[in-house]
Motif scaffolding. Structure first.
Motif, PDB file in Angstrom:
ATOM      1  N   ASN A   1      87.448  14.612  31.175  1.00  0.00           N
ATOM      2  CA  ASN A   1      87.470  13.451  32.072  1.00  0.00           C
ATOM      3  C   ASN A   1      88.649  12.539  31.776  1.00  0.00           C
ATOM      4  O   ASN A   1      88.671  11.386  32.197  1.00  0.00           O
ATOM      5  N   ARG A   2      89.612  13.043  31.028  1.00  0.00           N
ATOM      6  CA  ARG A   2      90.866  12.334  30.770  1.00  0.00           C
ATOM      7  C   ARG A   2      92.006  13.323  30.948  1.00  0.00           C
ATOM      8  O   ARG A   2      91.838  14.521  30.731  1.00  0.00           O
ATOM      9  N   THR A   3      93.168  12.809  31.324  1.00  0.00           N
ATOM     10  CA  THR A   3      94.275  13.693  31.664  1.00  0.00           C
ATOM     11  C   THR A   3      95.529  13.375  30.861  1.00  0.00           C
ATOM     12  O   THR A   3      95.857  12.201  30.640  1.00  0.00           O
ATOM     13  N   LEU A   4      96.211  14.420  30.450  1.00  0.00           N
ATOM     14  CA  LEU A   4      97.449  14.259  29.687  1.00  0.00           C
ATOM     15  C   LEU A   4      98.664  14.030  30.578  1.00  0.00           C
ATOM     16  O   LEU A   4      99.678  13.517  30.119  1.00  0.00           O
ATOM     17  N   SER A   5      98.579  14.398  31.832  1.00  0.00           N
ATOM     18  CA  SER A   5      99.755  14.349  32.703  1.00  0.00           C
ATOM     19  C   SER A   5      99.919  13.057  33.487  1.00  0.00           C
ATOM     20  O   SER A   5     101.001  12.773  33.979  1.00  0.00           O
ATOM     21  N   MET A   6      98.845  12.305  33.603  1.00  0.00           N
ATOM     22  CA  MET A   6      98.885  11.140  34.485  1.00  0.00           C
ATOM     23  C   MET A   6      98.293   9.921  33.806  1.00  0.00           C
ATOM     24  O   MET A   6      97.387  10.025  32.985  1.00  0.00           O
TER      25      MET A   6
ATOM     26  N   SER B   1      81.031  20.097  29.792  1.00  0.00           N
ATOM     27  CA  SER B   1      81.465  18.825  29.204  1.00  0.00           C
ATOM     28  C   SER B   1      81.161  18.752  27.710  1.00  0.00           C
ATOM     29  O   SER B   1      81.089  17.657  27.144  1.00  0.00           O
ATOM     30  N   ALA B   2      81.011  19.891  27.076  1.00  0.00           N
ATOM     31  CA  ALA B   2      80.584  19.920  25.677  1.00  0.00           C
ATOM     32  C   ALA B   2      81.759  19.855  24.702  1.00  0.00           C
ATOM     33  O   ALA B   2      81.974  20.737  23.871  1.00  0.00           O
ATOM     34  N   THR B   3      82.519  18.767  24.831  1.00  0.00           N
ATOM     35  CA  THR B   3      83.583  18.443  23.879  1.00  0.00           C
ATOM     36  C   THR B   3      83.347  17.021  23.387  1.00  0.00           C
ATOM     37  O   THR B   3      82.578  16.262  23.994  1.00  0.00           O
ATOM     38  N   THR B   4      84.021  16.649  22.321  1.00  0.00           N
ATOM     39  CA  THR B   4      83.866  15.278  21.832  1.00  0.00           C
ATOM     40  C   THR B   4      84.351  14.266  22.868  1.00  0.00           C
ATOM     41  O   THR B   4      83.788  13.166  22.979  1.00  0.00           O
ATOM     42  N   ILE B   5      85.361  14.620  23.636  1.00  0.00           N
ATOM     43  CA  ILE B   5      85.849  13.710  24.682  1.00  0.00           C
ATOM     44  C   ILE B   5      84.818  13.585  25.795  1.00  0.00           C
ATOM     45  O   ILE B   5      84.512  12.481  26.263  1.00  0.00           O
ATOM     46  N   GLY B   6      84.247  14.694  26.230  1.00  0.00           N
ATOM     47  CA  GLY B   6      83.244  14.646  27.280  1.00  0.00           C
ATOM     48  C   GLY B   6      81.965  13.957  26.844  1.00  0.00           C
ATOM     49  O   GLY B   6      81.369  13.181  27.601  1.00  0.00           O
ATOM     50  N   GLN B   7      81.528  14.227  25.628  1.00  0.00           N
ATOM     51  CA  GLN B   7      80.264  13.661  25.148  1.00  0.00           C
ATOM     52  C   GLN B   7      80.400  12.215  24.666  1.00  0.00           C
ATOM     53  O   GLN B   7      79.389  11.553  24.397  1.00  0.00           O
TER      54      GLN B   7
END
Length: 357
Positions: free
Chosen positions: A143-148, A91-97
């Motif tokens: 924890n976020r999705t581009l498709s849905m 989870s070590a991305t800006t979105i995850g953190q």
């Protein structure tokens, strides 16, 4: 700058390993971390002692605040027989953190994570002269999705944009590559569009640095439908990422090994690269735990190896060093799956695959 057209020493060694035998990946990080009974103070350390949000449960952060534990877990997996360990960077991305308001720590987390894994690899190699141990930079699915859409009343809505996902992954990739991973593992993919953003970020960084690392890709099948959460069959998924010419492609997480077999068989018949499999230790029980014993898991993965389906095996949620030790023993003398030549057929996909011969 063009990417290098020759293999680095570590890439050549990784290719040699896969050519020689079935490789062994590590097991779960999170479930093993839980066994240490860490407190909020362990997650905070000195650096984040005054952080305004709770941090317990942010396992990636332990690379900065309790690197001794992260390194120890990697060392336990190497001692169990793993050839490759994944960095503690799921989870070590800006979105995850963002859930912990720690976006600014992302580069430091990834850099420290590689250092933890590399120290364990170096120690394992020193303990067994001639052994080669590898570090794969782990990139989780977000924890976020581009498709849905997360809102059933707004099917057109997305909680994140393509550019935001690419930017988040690019920062992570830059840190992992700069810190010296041997390969990149894009794993637990439930949304192929998220995965494509990760692959785009990888290509961007490879072009920037002039060096290409092996790219390992692993999807998760969410239930008995045999599809990803975003709706693709295993064949359609493979067609969607085949253009990246992955070093390996495989299945991990959601299902236990027994439930995973039909989809692994299908993928093994399609993939023009190595095939990987690292399932959960069975399906979750009523309490969210995993009950599959090392012996049962080793039996199932040994069966996959006997059937010529895999080039790498390991464990996902609920698996431990004991599971990996049993799995490594089960596949030790079994030959790896033969990798077929690349086909020139046109392969297309939406939710279903289409092959134009």
């Amino acid at each position: 700058m063009p990417t290098a057209d020759h293999d680095s020493d570590s890439t050549s060694a990784l290719r040699a390993l896969f050519a020689e035998r079935i490789a062994v990946l590590d097991g779960a990080m999170g479930s093993v971390v839980q066994g240490y009974g860490l407190s909020e103070d362990d997650f905070r350390g000195e650096r984040f002692a005054d952080h305004p949000q709770d941090l317990k449960g942010n396992n990636d952060l332990l690379c900065l605040t309790r690197p001794d534990i992260v390194e120890e877990i990697h060392a336990r997996y190497f001692a169990a027989g793993a050839d490759i360990v994944e960095t503690n960077t799921f989870s070590a991305t800006t979105i995850g953190q963002a859930d912990y308001a720690l976006e600014s720590a992302v580069t430091d987390i990834n850099t420290a994570a590689v250092a933890c894994a590399r120290r364990a690899a170096t120690a394992a190699e020193a303990a067994t002269p001639g052994r080669r141990c590898f570090v794969a930079g782990a990139m989780g699915p977000l924890n976020r999705t581009l498709s849905m859409s997360p809102d059933v009343n707004r099917p057109d809505y997305r909680a994140v944009t393509w550019d935001q996902v690419v930017t988040a992954y690019t920062e992570q990739v830059r840190a992992l590559v700069a810190a010296g991973v041997d390969a990149i593992l894009v794993e637990t993919i439930f949304d192929t569009l998220n995965a494509k953003a990760a692959l785009f970020a990888l290509e961007t960084v490879f072009e920037e640095t002039g060096t290409r690392l092996p790219v390992m890709i692993s999807v998760t099948i969410t239930d008995a439908s045999g599809r990803t959460l975003s709706g693709q069959t295993i064949a359609a998924f493979y067609h969607s990422i085949r253009h990246a010419r992955p070093f390996s492609v495989g299945i991990n997480c959601a299902l236990g090994a027994k439930e995973m077999r039909p989809y692994l068989e299908e993928l093994a018949g399609l993939a023009e690269c190595a095939v990987t499999c690292y399932p959960n230790a069975g399906l979750p029980n009523a309490f969210g735990g995993y009950d599959e014993t090392p012996e049962h898991m080793a039996h199932d993965l040994g069966g996959f190896a006997n059937a010529g389906l895999v080039n790498l095996v390991g464990g996902c949620c609920g698996s431990t060093p004991d599971h990996i030790a049993a799995i490594a023993k089960a596949v030790k003398t079994l030959p790896a799956r033969a990798i077929p030549q690349r086909s020139n057929a046109l392969r297309l996909s939406g939710l279903e695959p289409l092959v134009v011969a």
